[in-house]
Scaffold this active site. Structure first.
Site, PDB file in Angstrom:
ATOM      1  N   ARG A  90       0.850  -1.183   0.000  1.00 22.11           N
ATOM      2  CA  ARG A  90       0.000   0.000   0.000  1.00 22.11           C
ATOM      3  C   ARG A  90       0.889   1.238   0.000  1.00 22.11           C
ATOM      4  O   ARG A  90       1.931   1.260   0.652  1.00 22.11           O
ATOM      5  CB  ARG A  90      -0.936   0.016   1.223  1.00 22.11           C
ATOM      6  CG  ARG A  90      -2.013  -1.038   1.195  1.00 22.11           C
ATOM      7  CD  ARG A  90      -3.034  -0.770   0.090  1.00 22.11           C
ATOM      8  NE  ARG A  90      -4.109  -1.748   0.051  1.00 22.11           N
ATOM      9  CZ  ARG A  90      -4.116  -2.847  -0.689  1.00 22.11           C
ATOM     10  NH1 ARG A  90      -3.063  -3.127  -1.455  1.00 22.11           N
ATOM     11  NH2 ARG A  90      -5.145  -3.668  -0.665  1.00 22.11           N
ATOM     12  N   GLU A 119      -2.629   8.105  -4.169  1.00 20.54           N
ATOM     13  CA  GLU A 119      -3.188   7.658  -5.457  1.00 20.54           C
ATOM     14  C   GLU A 119      -4.607   8.203  -5.599  1.00 20.54           C
ATOM     15  O   GLU A 119      -5.356   8.252  -4.628  1.00 20.54           O
ATOM     16  CB  GLU A 119      -3.245   6.122  -5.501  1.00 20.54           C
ATOM     17  CG  GLU A 119      -1.913   5.429  -5.537  1.00 20.54           C
ATOM     18  CD  GLU A 119      -2.088   3.906  -5.521  1.00 20.54           C
ATOM     19  OE1 GLU A 119      -3.218   3.412  -5.783  1.00 20.54           O
ATOM     20  OE2 GLU A 119      -1.105   3.208  -5.234  1.00 20.54           O
ATOM     21  N   HIS A 136      -0.347   0.469  -9.715  1.00 21.75           N
ATOM     22  CA  HIS A 136      -1.099  -0.381  -8.777  1.00 21.75           C
ATOM     23  C   HIS A 136      -1.804  -1.520  -9.522  1.00 21.75           C
ATOM     24  O   HIS A 136      -3.013  -1.706  -9.418  1.00 21.75           O
ATOM     25  CB  HIS A 136      -2.120   0.458  -8.000  1.00 21.75           C
ATOM     26  CG  HIS A 136      -2.526  -0.176  -6.706  1.00 21.75           C
ATOM     27  ND1 HIS A 136      -2.996   0.563  -5.648  1.00 21.75           N
ATOM     28  CD2 HIS A 136      -2.536  -1.464  -6.288  1.00 21.75           C
ATOM     29  CE1 HIS A 136      -3.294  -0.252  -4.631  1.00 21.75           C
ATOM     30  NE2 HIS A 136      -3.013  -1.483  -5.015  1.00 21.75           N
TER      31      HIS A 136
END
Length: 255
Positions: A90, A119, A136
């Protein structure tokens, strides 16, 4: 081969990374405080030992209050100079300003990021500093998404006693767009070549750098990507064949 990889987070993904690292001849150090408490400290390196001895550090932890900015200035300060740093967990697990400082100072020699703070508004300066940056998409393979569906349906079936769905399985995945047969040419590293044929990581990196303002759009329109098991290595032999089989490639040339 011969390098030491430090894996922070020894859950399902971390254990898979450790297995692959072992297949490739690497020494593994794993830091996972909850597992250390449950299974015994002797099986898990503390962060300080891991960071001081690892050539590669990779993060595989959930985002929790105690993992927010886990990789901070103190964390990077304990690394050996030139360490390879990877984060596919993450974005907020890493303090991006501390990472940029560590890259500038040479503590991080190579950085690979699939996840980013804030993000989809990612730090362009940091993107310019990392060696590989992707939007991602680590779990975005055509194998991974159906497997997630399969696990979810089986879990619901077990909970609600839906016998007809207990063994639900996904089938009929599309073939790789670049063909499923890989022939390794002479004079190349066969493992590297096979992996690069199955997944063009450089293409994902280039796509993000060319269109960083459309981070989510890239993810929504992500190309078809199959995992190792979808590929057959046509001409592997000896120890190379054994390693490729352990990694998940098919080495049966009759397919």
């Amino acid at each position: 081969s011969g390098k030491t990889i430090g894996i922070i987070g020894g859950g399902n993904v971390g254990q898979k990374v450790a297995a692959i690292a072992g297949i490739l001849g690497m020494k593994t150090l794993i830091c996972d405080p909850p597992r250390a408490e449950a299974e015994g400290d002797e099986f898990f390196a503390c962060n300080e030992h891991l960071l001081a001895h690892a050539d590669i550090v990779t993060l595989h932890v959930p985002l929790l209050p105690d993992t927010f900015h886990l990789a901070n200035a103190e964390f990077f300060g304990q690394m050996c100079p030139g360490t390879v740093f990877i984060n596919t967990s993450r974005g907020e697990v890493v303090d991006q300003n501390a990472l940029k400082a560590a890259i500038k100072a040479g503590k991080v020699g190579h950085a690979v990021l699939d996840v980013w703070e804030h993000e989809p508004e990612i730090d362009r300066e940091l993107l310019d500093m990392v060696n590989i940056g992707t939007p991602h998409i680590a779990g975005y393979s055509q194998d991974g998404k159906p497997m997630g569906t399969q696990i979810s349906i089986r879990g619901l079936a077990a909970h609600f006693k839906l016998d007809a769905l207990r063994d639900f399985a996904v089938s009929g995945l599309p073939a790789p767009v670049n063909g499923s047969r890989i022939v390794i040419p002479p004079g190349v590293d066969p493992i590297r070549y096979a992996v690069n044929c199955s997944y063009n990581l450089a293409a994902d990196d280039a796509l993000l750098r060319a269109d960083v303002d459309h981070f989510e759009k890239i993810r929504e329109n992500y190309r078809l990507r199959r995992e190792f098991a979808a590929y057959t290595i046509a001409n592997a032999g000896g120890e190379t064949k054994n390693i490729l089989q352990q990694l998940g490639f098919d080495t049966c040339t009759t397919r």
